[in-house]
Motif scaffolding. Structure first.
Motif, PDB file in Angstrom:
ATOM      1  N   ASP A 190      -0.216   4.400  -5.468  1.00 52.62           N
ATOM      2  CA  ASP A 190      -0.970   4.224  -6.708  1.00 52.62           C
ATOM      3  C   ASP A 190      -0.086   3.531  -7.739  1.00 52.62           C
ATOM      4  OD1 ASP A 190      -2.744   4.361  -8.795  1.00 52.62           O
ATOM      5  OD2 ASP A 190      -2.371   6.493  -9.208  1.00 52.62           O
ATOM      6  N   PHE A 191      -0.495   2.311  -8.152  1.00 51.12           N
ATOM      7  CA  PHE A 191       0.293   1.555  -9.118  1.00 51.12           C
ATOM      8  C   PHE A 191      -0.214   1.708 -10.552  1.00 51.12           C
ATOM      9  CE2 PHE A 191       1.534  -0.244  -5.124  1.00 51.12           C
ATOM     10  CZ  PHE A 191       2.868  -0.589  -5.304  1.00 51.12           C
ATOM     11  N   ALA A 192      -1.336   2.465 -10.711  1.00 52.78           N
ATOM     12  CA  ALA A 192      -1.849   2.821 -12.045  1.00 52.78           C
ATOM     13  C   ALA A 192      -2.014   1.604 -12.959  1.00 52.78           C
ATOM     14  CB  ALA A 192      -0.940   3.857 -12.701  1.00 52.78           C
ATOM     15  N   ASN A 193      -2.354   0.453 -12.369  1.00 51.99           N
ATOM     16  CA  ASN A 193      -2.578  -0.790 -13.124  1.00 51.99           C
ATOM     17  C   ASN A 193      -1.329  -1.271 -13.868  1.00 51.99           C
ATOM     18  OD1 ASN A 193      -5.315  -1.239 -12.398  1.00 51.99           O
ATOM     19  ND2 ASN A 193      -5.925   0.375 -13.818  1.00 51.99           N
ATOM     20  N   VAL A 194      -0.177  -0.965 -13.315  1.00 49.70           N
ATOM     21  CA  VAL A 194       1.091  -1.485 -13.836  1.00 49.70           C
ATOM     22  C   VAL A 194       1.557  -2.591 -12.893  1.00 49.70           C
ATOM     23  CG1 VAL A 194       3.496  -0.966 -14.376  1.00 49.70           C
ATOM     24  CG2 VAL A 194       1.703   0.711 -14.893  1.00 49.70           C
ATOM     25  N   ASP A 243      -3.751  -1.143  17.713  1.00 46.69           N
ATOM     26  CA  ASP A 243      -4.052  -0.371  18.920  1.00 46.69           C
ATOM     27  C   ASP A 243      -2.819   0.346  19.456  1.00 46.69           C
ATOM     28  OD1 ASP A 243      -5.817   0.679  20.741  1.00 46.69           O
ATOM     29  OD2 ASP A 243      -5.617  -0.959  22.186  1.00 46.69           O
ATOM     30  N   ALA A 244      -1.862   0.637  18.571  1.00 48.47           N
ATOM     31  CA  ALA A 244      -0.645   1.348  18.968  1.00 48.47           C
ATOM     32  C   ALA A 244      -0.255   2.393  17.921  1.00 48.47           C
ATOM     33  CB  ALA A 244       0.505   0.361  19.181  1.00 48.47           C
ATOM     34  N   GLY A 245      -1.255   2.887  17.179  1.00 42.63           N
ATOM     35  CA  GLY A 245      -0.979   3.954  16.222  1.00 42.63           C
ATOM     36  C   GLY A 245      -0.358   3.501  14.922  1.00 42.63           C
ATOM     37  N   MET A 246      -0.589   2.250  14.527  1.00 38.66           N
ATOM     38  CA  MET A 246      -0.013   1.752  13.281  1.00 38.66           C
ATOM     39  C   MET A 246      -0.457   2.618  12.099  1.00 38.66           C
ATOM     40  SD  MET A 246      -0.565  -2.037  11.649  1.00 38.66           S
ATOM     41  CE  MET A 246       0.118  -2.524  10.069  1.00 38.66           C
ATOM     42  N   PRO A 247       0.464   3.046  11.234  1.00 40.37           N
ATOM     43  CA  PRO A 247       0.082   3.837  10.056  1.00 40.37           C
ATOM     44  C   PRO A 247      -0.944   3.106   9.195  1.00 40.37           C
ATOM     45  CG  PRO A 247       2.461   3.886  10.354  1.00 40.37           C
ATOM     46  CD  PRO A 247       1.922   2.870  11.327  1.00 40.37           C
ATOM     47  N   VAL A 248      -1.830   3.876   8.572  1.00 46.98           N
ATOM     48  CA  VAL A 248      -2.878   3.315   7.730  1.00 46.98           C
ATOM     49  C   VAL A 248      -2.388   3.346   6.285  1.00 46.98           C
ATOM     50  CG1 VAL A 248      -5.284   3.485   7.020  1.00 46.98           C
ATOM     51  CG2 VAL A 248      -4.608   4.190   9.332  1.00 46.98           C
ATOM     52  N   ARG A 249      -1.956   2.203   5.783  1.00 43.41           N
ATOM     53  CA  ARG A 249      -1.362   2.119   4.452  1.00 43.41           C
ATOM     54  C   ARG A 249      -2.327   1.448   3.483  1.00 43.41           C
ATOM     55  NH1 ARG A 249       3.066   0.269   7.843  1.00 43.41           N
ATOM     56  NH2 ARG A 249       4.685   1.882   7.998  1.00 43.41           N
ATOM     57  N   THR A 250      -2.468   2.029   2.296  1.00 42.64           N
ATOM     58  CA  THR A 250      -3.362   1.496   1.273  1.00 42.64           C
ATOM     59  C   THR A 250      -2.672   1.560  -0.078  1.00 42.64           C
ATOM     60  OG1 THR A 250      -5.217   2.456   2.509  1.00 42.64           O
ATOM     61  CG2 THR A 250      -5.683   1.650   0.289  1.00 42.64           C
ATOM     62  N   SER A 251      -2.878   0.530  -0.892  1.00 44.74           N
ATOM     63  CA  SER A 251      -2.401   0.524  -2.279  1.00 44.74           C
ATOM     64  C   SER A 251      -3.599   0.351  -3.204  1.00 44.74           C
ATOM     65  CB  SER A 251      -1.389  -0.600  -2.515  1.00 44.74           C
ATOM     66  OG  SER A 251      -0.205  -0.368  -1.779  1.00 44.74           O
ATOM     67  N   VAL A 252      -3.667   1.165  -4.252  1.00 46.03           N
ATOM     68  CA  VAL A 252      -4.788   1.094  -5.193  1.00 46.03           C
ATOM     69  C   VAL A 252      -4.271   0.869  -6.615  1.00 46.03           C
ATOM     70  CG1 VAL A 252      -6.233   2.583  -3.762  1.00 46.03           C
ATOM     71  CG2 VAL A 252      -4.831   3.606  -5.554  1.00 46.03           C
ATOM     72  N   ARG A 253      -5.173   0.384  -7.468  1.00 46.04           N
ATOM     73  CA  ARG A 253      -4.880   0.094  -8.870  1.00 46.04           C
ATOM     74  C   ARG A 253      -3.639  -0.789  -8.980  1.00 46.04           C
ATOM     75  NH1 ARG A 253      -5.384   5.132 -12.796  1.00 46.04           N
ATOM     76  NH2 ARG A 253      -3.772   6.056 -11.482  1.00 46.04           N
ATOM     77  N   TYR A 254      -3.572  -1.757  -8.057  1.00 44.80           N
ATOM     78  CA  TYR A 254      -2.418  -2.672  -8.015  1.00 44.80           C
ATOM     79  C   TYR A 254      -2.743  -3.963  -8.749  1.00 44.80           C
ATOM     80  CZ  TYR A 254       0.887  -6.078  -6.172  1.00 44.80           C
ATOM     81  OH  TYR A 254       1.828  -7.067  -6.053  1.00 44.80           O
ATOM     82  N   CYS A 255      -1.760  -4.532  -9.408  1.00 42.50           N
ATOM     83  CA  CYS A 255      -1.909  -5.882  -9.941  1.00 42.50           C
ATOM     84  C   CYS A 255      -0.581  -6.624  -9.821  1.00 42.50           C
ATOM     85  CB  CYS A 255      -2.403  -5.872 -11.391  1.00 42.50           C
ATOM     86  SG  CYS A 255      -1.394  -4.960 -12.549  1.00 42.50           S
TER      87      CYS A 255
END
Length: 276
Positions: A190-194, A243-255
């Motif tokens: 979470d980048f909190a819009n920073v 197809d090899a268990g890659m971690p599911v990475r997400t970033s939100v409120r990013y700029c």
């Protein structure tokens, strides 16, 4: 039709009704010829609309992996339709030469060989007849769609949860895959819009197994990324993006440092999904 960037108006204000209207009007053109599209699930969208998933069937028999997902806004405007359908499912032979009990034994034996679990520890639950068209899963076959018996084969020790399809005419295993997760852990930054030069972070706001943090976008990203991961696993037997268990990475409120905040866009950078 509609202009680019504008929702498709089918004259139905109710979002769920609009999804059904889309399926009826465009289903055949998307590949559902000779079959029906039956509502399977409805999920609320953050914008007040819905995502409705339809399962393809031939009569009462579902098509394995045959799905249509329709995204609709709160006013009934159709935003998108994504289909993985069999165009030839209605041509599947209806002959059942292999009885249910024999097919169950085949499913148990195949799972035992694949997992190393003793067959005595395995339990096969009958999930009825399904049509398997390899083309739906991206693996076309000269034999075309086939009628199969579907089973969920499970054990506690060692842990096993397999989906197995057994050809109802030949007794061969058509599909077999594990539904257990193999390292596909979630991580939400979470980048909190920073503004930041990188969408990666050293201290994620939420990781696999942690309770909701109370920030709506973080918790939504965690839930929806997990749902997408599980859908690919249970529908296609695919363990993560690679197809090899890659971690599911997400970033939100990013700029980005070069753009104004909040960043009104989203993208995939090769390792994670990034949302403004």
């Amino acid at each position: 039709g509609t202009d680019p960037g504008r929702p498709l108006d089918l004259g139905v204000d109710d979002p769920v009704g609009a999804a059904g209207a889309f399926a009826r009007r465009f289903g055949a053109g998307l590949g559902a010829t000779g079959t029906t599209l039956v509502p399977a699930s409805t999920t609320d969208r953050l914008d007040g609309g819905v995502a409705v998933r339809f399962r393809q069937q031939v009569g009462d028999i579902p098509v394995f992996g045959g799905l249509l997902s329709v995204q609709v806004d709160a006013d009934g405007g159709v935003l998108s339709g994504l289909a993985d359908l069999s165009a030839t499912a209605d041509e599947a032979p209806g002959t059942v030469a292999v009885p249910l009990a024999e097919a169950r034994a085949v499913a148990v034996a195949a799972t035992g060989r694949e997992t190393g679990a003793p067959t005595a520890a395995l339990r096969a639950t009958d999930q009825g007849q399904w049509i398997h068209d390899p083309a739906v899963l991206g693996d076309p076959s000269p034999f075309g769609p086939r009628l199969t018996w579907r089973f969920e084969v499970t054990a506690t020790t060692p842990p096993v949860r397999h989906v197995v399809l057994v050809d109802a005419a030949t007794g061969a295993v058509a599909v077999s895959f594990s539904q257990l997760e193999h390292g596909a852990e979630r991580e939400v930054c979470d980048f909190a819009n920073v503004a930041s030069a990188s969408a990666a972070c050293a201290s994620p706001a939420r990781t696999e197994g942690e309770a909701p943090v109370g920030q709506a976008e973080v918790d939504a990203a965690y839930d929806h990324s997990g749902a997408a991961r599980d859908w690919y696993l249970t529908t296609f037997g695919r363990d993560g993006v690679d197809d090899a268990g890659m971690p599911v990475r997400t970033s939100v409120r990013y700029c980005k440092t070069s753009t104004a905040c909040p960043y009104a866009n989203a993208y995939w950078d090769g390792t994670r999904s990034v949302f403004g």
